[in-house]
Design a protein around this motif. Structure first.
Motif, PDB file in Angstrom:
ATOM      1  N   ILE A  10       0.893  -1.175   0.125  1.00  0.00           N
ATOM      2  CA  ILE A  10      -0.040  -0.166   0.045  1.00  0.00           C
ATOM      3  C   ILE A  10       0.967   1.357   0.073  1.00  0.00           C
ATOM      4  O   ILE A  10       0.619   2.082  -0.789  1.00  0.00           O
ATOM      5  CB  ILE A  10      -0.943  -0.126   1.290  1.00  0.00           C
ATOM      6  N   LEU A  11       1.940   1.352   0.912  1.00  0.00           N
ATOM      7  CA  LEU A  11       3.047   2.545   1.051  1.00  0.00           C
ATOM      8  C   LEU A  11       3.545   2.701  -0.424  1.00  0.00           C
ATOM      9  O   LEU A  11       3.758   3.773  -0.782  1.00  0.00           O
ATOM     10  CB  LEU A  11       3.813   2.336   2.011  1.00  0.00           C
ATOM     11  N   THR A  12       3.885   1.658  -1.165  1.00  0.00           N
ATOM     12  CA  THR A  12       4.403   1.828  -2.587  1.00  0.00           C
ATOM     13  C   THR A  12       3.621   2.520  -3.544  1.00  0.00           C
ATOM     14  O   THR A  12       3.951   3.506  -4.130  1.00  0.00           O
ATOM     15  CB  THR A  12       4.868   0.586  -3.157  1.00  0.00           C
ATOM     16  N   GLN A 148      -3.113   0.763  10.150  1.00  0.00           N
ATOM     17  CA  GLN A 148      -2.618   1.686  11.210  1.00  0.00           C
ATOM     18  C   GLN A 148      -1.187   2.144  10.672  1.00  0.00           C
ATOM     19  O   GLN A 148      -0.851   3.471  10.741  1.00  0.00           O
ATOM     20  CB  GLN A 148      -2.052   0.801  12.361  1.00  0.00           C
ATOM     21  N   THR A 149      -0.488   1.719   9.948  1.00  0.00           N
ATOM     22  CA  THR A 149       0.595   2.051   9.162  1.00  0.00           C
ATOM     23  C   THR A 149       0.410   3.225   8.279  1.00  0.00           C
ATOM     24  O   THR A 149       0.804   4.188   8.098  1.00  0.00           O
ATOM     25  CB  THR A 149       1.563   0.945   8.483  1.00  0.00           C
ATOM     26  N   VAL A 150      -0.552   2.915   7.406  1.00  0.00           N
ATOM     27  CA  VAL A 150      -1.128   3.924   6.259  1.00  0.00           C
ATOM     28  C   VAL A 150      -1.608   5.201   6.929  1.00  0.00           C
ATOM     29  O   VAL A 150      -1.295   6.066   6.498  1.00  0.00           O
ATOM     30  CB  VAL A 150      -2.206   3.177   5.624  1.00  0.00           C
ATOM     31  N   ALA A 151      -2.246   5.080   8.033  1.00  0.00           N
ATOM     32  CA  ALA A 151      -2.836   6.097   8.813  1.00  0.00           C
ATOM     33  C   ALA A 151      -1.858   6.815   9.401  1.00  0.00           C
ATOM     34  O   ALA A 151      -1.775   8.351   9.220  1.00  0.00           O
ATOM     35  CB  ALA A 151      -3.490   5.827  10.084  1.00  0.00           C
ATOM     36  N   MET A 152      -0.570   6.358   9.559  1.00  0.00           N
ATOM     37  CA  MET A 152       0.525   7.469  10.020  1.00  0.00           C
ATOM     38  C   MET A 152       1.270   7.906   8.917  1.00  0.00           C
ATOM     39  O   MET A 152       1.498   9.370   8.951  1.00  0.00           O
ATOM     40  CB  MET A 152       1.761   6.335  10.420  1.00  0.00           C
ATOM     41  N   ASP A 271      10.467  -2.588   7.452  1.00  0.00           N
ATOM     42  CA  ASP A 271      10.006  -3.639   6.337  1.00  0.00           C
ATOM     43  C   ASP A 271       8.680  -3.173   5.712  1.00  0.00           C
ATOM     44  O   ASP A 271       8.832  -3.473   4.258  1.00  0.00           O
ATOM     45  CB  ASP A 271       9.980  -5.085   6.780  1.00  0.00           C
ATOM     46  N   SER A 272       7.998  -2.467   6.052  1.00  0.00           N
ATOM     47  CA  SER A 272       6.745  -2.247   5.612  1.00  0.00           C
ATOM     48  C   SER A 272       6.611  -0.944   4.935  1.00  0.00           C
ATOM     49  O   SER A 272       5.811  -0.428   4.259  1.00  0.00           O
ATOM     50  CB  SER A 272       5.411  -1.852   6.886  1.00  0.00           C
ATOM     51  N   GLY A 273       8.101  -0.233   4.954  1.00  0.00           N
ATOM     52  CA  GLY A 273       8.466   0.821   4.121  1.00  0.00           C
ATOM     53  C   GLY A 273       8.207   2.155   4.885  1.00  0.00           C
ATOM     54  O   GLY A 273       8.262   3.335   4.419  1.00  0.00           O
ATOM     55  N   LEU A 274       8.384   2.102   6.098  1.00  0.00           N
ATOM     56  CA  LEU A 274       8.596   3.400   7.071  1.00  0.00           C
ATOM     57  C   LEU A 274      10.052   3.629   7.375  1.00  0.00           C
ATOM     58  O   LEU A 274      11.002   2.845   7.325  1.00  0.00           O
ATOM     59  CB  LEU A 274       8.056   3.090   8.218  1.00  0.00           C
ATOM     60  N   THR A 275      10.005   4.935   7.357  1.00  0.00           N
ATOM     61  CA  THR A 275      11.544   5.536   7.807  1.00  0.00           C
ATOM     62  C   THR A 275      11.695   5.161   9.398  1.00  0.00           C
ATOM     63  O   THR A 275      11.019   4.490  10.029  1.00  0.00           O
ATOM     64  CB  THR A 275      11.538   6.881   7.649  1.00  0.00           C
ATOM     65  N   ALA A 276      13.129   5.116   9.664  1.00  0.00           N
ATOM     66  CA  ALA A 276      13.535   4.716  11.064  1.00  0.00           C
ATOM     67  C   ALA A 276      12.759   5.543  12.013  1.00  0.00           C
ATOM     68  O   ALA A 276      11.940   5.026  12.987  1.00  0.00           O
ATOM     69  CB  ALA A 276      14.963   4.983  11.369  1.00  0.00           C
ATOM     70  N   ILE A 280       9.783   3.703  14.693  1.00  0.00           N
ATOM     71  CA  ILE A 280       9.948   3.760  16.370  1.00  0.00           C
ATOM     72  C   ILE A 280       8.507   4.381  16.799  1.00  0.00           C
ATOM     73  O   ILE A 280       8.046   3.805  17.523  1.00  0.00           O
ATOM     74  CB  ILE A 280      11.026   4.646  16.500  1.00  0.00           C
ATOM     75  N   GLU A 281       8.084   5.633  15.873  1.00  0.00           N
ATOM     76  CA  GLU A 281       6.616   5.992  16.495  1.00  0.00           C
ATOM     77  C   GLU A 281       5.686   5.176  16.203  1.00  0.00           C
ATOM     78  O   GLU A 281       4.809   5.114  17.108  1.00  0.00           O
ATOM     79  CB  GLU A 281       6.366   7.279  15.589  1.00  0.00           C
ATOM     80  N   ARG A 282       5.819   4.293  14.972  1.00  0.00           N
ATOM     81  CA  ARG A 282       4.552   3.260  14.838  1.00  0.00           C
ATOM     82  C   ARG A 282       4.601   2.322  15.898  1.00  0.00           C
ATOM     83  O   ARG A 282       3.403   2.112  16.444  1.00  0.00           O
ATOM     84  CB  ARG A 282       4.683   2.657  13.424  1.00  0.00           C
TER      85      ARG A 282
END
Length: 756
Positions: A10-12, A148-152, A271-276, A280-282
């Motif tokens: 989704i993030l891509t 939840q990851t997409v919401a971030m 791995d899901s595509g988030l920055t460092a 951490i925030e996720r």
């Protein structure tokens, strides 16, 4: 597909959408299509907070006419509930939820399943991402994780596109300038004055989607190494010496820092595509959500330690200093925070740090234990501190009165300074009594001992000149530990206590855990949730049921007291057979150690705590079996009045100087005296001069109280006529029509008895 893979897919696609030169509304329209398609969901909707209400901004599957028309207040409907509570909902039948609110213009009546997650910006909800489906089904964990990851990522898009107006943005309201007062809850006793310093400005994450996953992973690894070095350095520099609960706190804290599960979850988020930073925030957001779902205060406290470490890791990886400790305190300061971890508190200059104010906090939190060891007063549970206080405001902290004064007037400052000076003068006067014996003017000796539970409390014996420790609460060692304390660790603590006491007696109360003092490492499933934990499966009831725990403690106590007298007291005895079983368990452990040639105590004296009123009805059976009796006035009072002492509406309603309490205690004292069994009063009642005077009037000769109360109680005893107060109390209880408190206060004032 894993949660990371699903989110990454989704993030891509979202990255492509965000990179395109499109208006913000068009981007949101594209986003709901991407998410709906990826999750095979018939509906995907985005609600954003504008002008104080949640507005439907984009949807795939609901009626397009409802966009920018449908609104929900915070707390209204499922979407409003998610935003207000910052929680996730996952329902197979949305209409059955008590907060469901139908909006006919959306055409949502044919959709049954519903899942929604908050869109969070700077720790507050700025919107909701929701999906719906015709079929009745709960969304899989992998789908919720992806949402939840997409919401971030959406929060970044929304902020950059200025889609949230002033009402939805973090508050920019002007702080009040007038003097104000905020109540709280005393965690560590004391008074302090200083300027307000906020512990940690919020680090805002600007970029959430990673360009290079491996590069982000290496950044996190480097940050972990640096953070662990910091923790090791802090632990080695802690200036407490000689061990203690604070050392155990730091060991637990280090355990979290090296927790592989935590680092693995951050790696999965990368791995899901988030920055460092976003990863951490996720993970931190998940921790906060778990904290809101946990009822057990001890587990919540451990979660706070993990959040403290997350903040530290986030600051390192982002290169932002952020904490007041790292920038240095320039003057006498009072630290203001939502919560603190123990290591963060240790970073502050103790010469400048005068006090701490927390929005949260509890008596068993690690930060409270460390603050007590540092001698820093702490006021917890002060609501909305960031709305009340500005950086640099003058604060006056009085935890004895459970009060915080903000921007005090000149008159308030003068009154505070006068009280502080008087308090210091009184403390100095009471300190002068440490070598004086508490004897009434007509020669009656009163034994004044202290209650303790931490190694740090042992210094109070010499500082106050107390006669001994009348109640050592052994459960504190269990409450501050992340795992069940080993027998050898227990033995060392008990030996240290006996060594510090020397020839003075120590009464060890066996563990009073369970109920409202649950331990995270004990399985409580079979007991279930208790509606009345103070009257539930706790103390001796639990210990006899989990006899392995009590056997280990018995052996540790017996070994620690080798060559000395061991005084053991069992809490919450309701019937004589419970005392008999507990004593038999101890005797079995003594026999086991004796058979192995271990050195034993010269004597073991067994006592019981009278907290349950039913025990008073069988004292004739119990008294011949025991060596001493202690009355626990805190629990006894709430049981006699059927009033929870923690309930704010009941805390002050029932008086310790009520005739019913005093008559009850007198009856117990008379029976014990006739049987030749010494009686001690433990608890807050004995530490208040007026109440202690009444207890002496009932025939009580032994008190076990907080160390701070020893000086005032000694002063009262030395100014008291014993025979006079006995006659007064006898008269008042015979005809209890005059309010007891008023009559006792007036009598004491006429005779210049020290009640300060």
């Amino acid at each position: 597909m894993t949660a990371a893979a699903s989110a990454r897919e989704i993030l891509t696609r979202l990255h492509d959408v965000m990179a395109r030169r499109l208006p913000a509304q068009a981007k949101l329209n594209a986003v709901v299509d991407v998410i709906g398609t990826a999750l095979d969901s018939e509906v995907c909707s985005i609600y954003l907070l504008r002008e104080g209400v949640l507005e439907l901004f984009a949807t795939r599957g609901l009626a397009q006419e409802a966009v920018h028309v449908t609104t929900l207040a915070l707390g209204e409907g499922l979407v409003g509930t998610i935003a207000a509570n910052v929680e996730t909902l996952n329902l197979d039948e949305a209409a059955t939820h008590p907060d469901f609110a139908y909006r006919p213009e959306t055409g949502e009546e044919r959709f049954h399943s519903f899942a929604g997650v908050p869109i969070i910006r700077r720790e507050r909800s700025v919107g909701v991402l929701a999906v719906q489906h015709e079929e009745q089904r709960r969304y899989a964990d992998v789908e919720i994780e992806a949402l939840q990851t997409v919401a971030m990522v959406l929060s970044e898009l929304i902020a950059n596109a200025d889609l949230i107006d002033a009402a939805g943005a973090p508050s920019t309201r002007l702080l009040p300038t007038a003097a104000s007062h905020a109540p709280g809850f005393k965690l560590v006793d004391g008074m302090a004055a200083g300027v307000a310093v906020f512990h940690q400005p919020r680090i805002v994450i600007e970029h959430t989607v990673a360009e290079d996953t491996e590069a982000e992973r290496h950044r996190v690894y480097a940050a972990f190494d640096k953070m662990r070095d910091q923790i090791e350095r802090m632990a080695s520099q802690a200036e407490f010496g000689g061990g203690g609960e604070h050392d155990e706190v730091l060991q637990t804290y280090k355990m979290f820092a090296y927790d592989e599960g935590w680092s693995r979850r951050i790696n999965e988020a990368i791995d899901s595509g988030l920055t460092a930073e976003a990863a951490i925030e996720r993970v931190q957001q998940r921790t906060r959500q778990r904290m809101r779902e946990i009822d057990d205060p001890l587990l919540r406290d451990r979660m706070h330690d993990l959040e403290d470490l997350s903040n530290r890791l986030l600051r390192i990886v982002s290169g932002q200093l952020g904490t007041a400790a790292q920038m240095g305190l320039r003057q006498d300061s009072i630290l203001v925070a939502r919560n603190l971890g123990p290591a963060e508190l240790l970073e502050y200059d103790r010469r400048r740090l005068k006090g701490v104010v927390l929005e949260e906090g509890s008596l068993t939190a690690h930060v409270t234990i460390v603050a007590r060891a540092m001698g820093v007063p702490v006021l917890g549970r002060v609501r909305d501190v960031r709305k009340l206080i500005a950086e640099g405001d003058l604060l006056l902290l009085d935890t004895t009165e459970e009060s915080l004064f903000i921007r005090p007037s000149q008159a308030m400052q003068e009154a505070f300074e006068a009280k502080l000076a008087l308090s210091q003068k009184r403390r100095a006067a009471f300190a002068q009594l440490k070598n004086e014996v508490p004897v009434t003017r007509d020669g009656q000796r009163v034994t004044v001992m202290v209650n303790a539970g931490l190694r740090d409390d042992l210094a109070a014996l010499d500082l106050t000149g107390a006669d001994g420790i009348g109640l050592f609460r052994t459960e504190f060692q269990f409450l501050v530990s992340a795992t069940l304390p080993q027998r050898e660790a227990q033995r060392r603590l008990y030996k240290d206590v006996l060594d510090a006491a020397g020839d003075r007696p120590v009464v060890f109360r066996t563990v009073d855990i369970g109920g409202d003092k649950a331990l995270p490492y004990l399985n409580h499933d079979e007991e279930g949730d208790e509606e009345n934990p103070a009257m539930g499966w706790r103390a001796l009831r639990l210990a006899l049921d989990r006899d392995g725990l009590m056997k280990a403690q018995a052996r540790a106590l017996i070994e620690a007291a080798a060559g000395r007298t061991l005084n053991v007291m069992f809490p919450m005895v309701s019937e004589p057979w419970e005392f008999d079983e507990a004593r038999a368990l101890f005797e079995a452990q003594r026999s086991w150690l004796s058979a192995r040639g271990k050195k034993l105590p010269i004597e073991i004296r067994y006592g019981a705590m009278l907290e349950v009123p039913a025990l008073a009805e069988v004292l004739d059976v119990l008294l011949p079996e025991i060596d001493f009796l202690s009355i626990g006035t805190n629990d006894l009072t709430q049981f006699l009045f059927a009033a929870d002492r923690a309930h704010p509406k009941l805390a002050l309603r029932y008086d310790w100087l009520s005739p019913s309490i005093l008559r009850f205690i007198r009856r117990v004292v008379e029976q014990a005296d006739a049987a030749g069994v010494p009686v001690t009063v433990c608890g807050e009642m004995g530490g208040r001069p007026l109440e202690a005077m009444a207890l002496i009037g009932l025939g009580i000769r032994r008190l076990s109280i907080t160390p701070a109360a020893v000086g005032p109680i000694k002063a009262m005893v030395r100014s008291l006529d014993h025979q006079g107060v006995r006659a007064l109390v006898t008269t008042l209880l015979a005809e209890p029509r005059t309010p007891m408190r008023d009559a006792l206060t007036a009598w004491a004032a006429e005779r210049s008895i020290e009640l300060a």
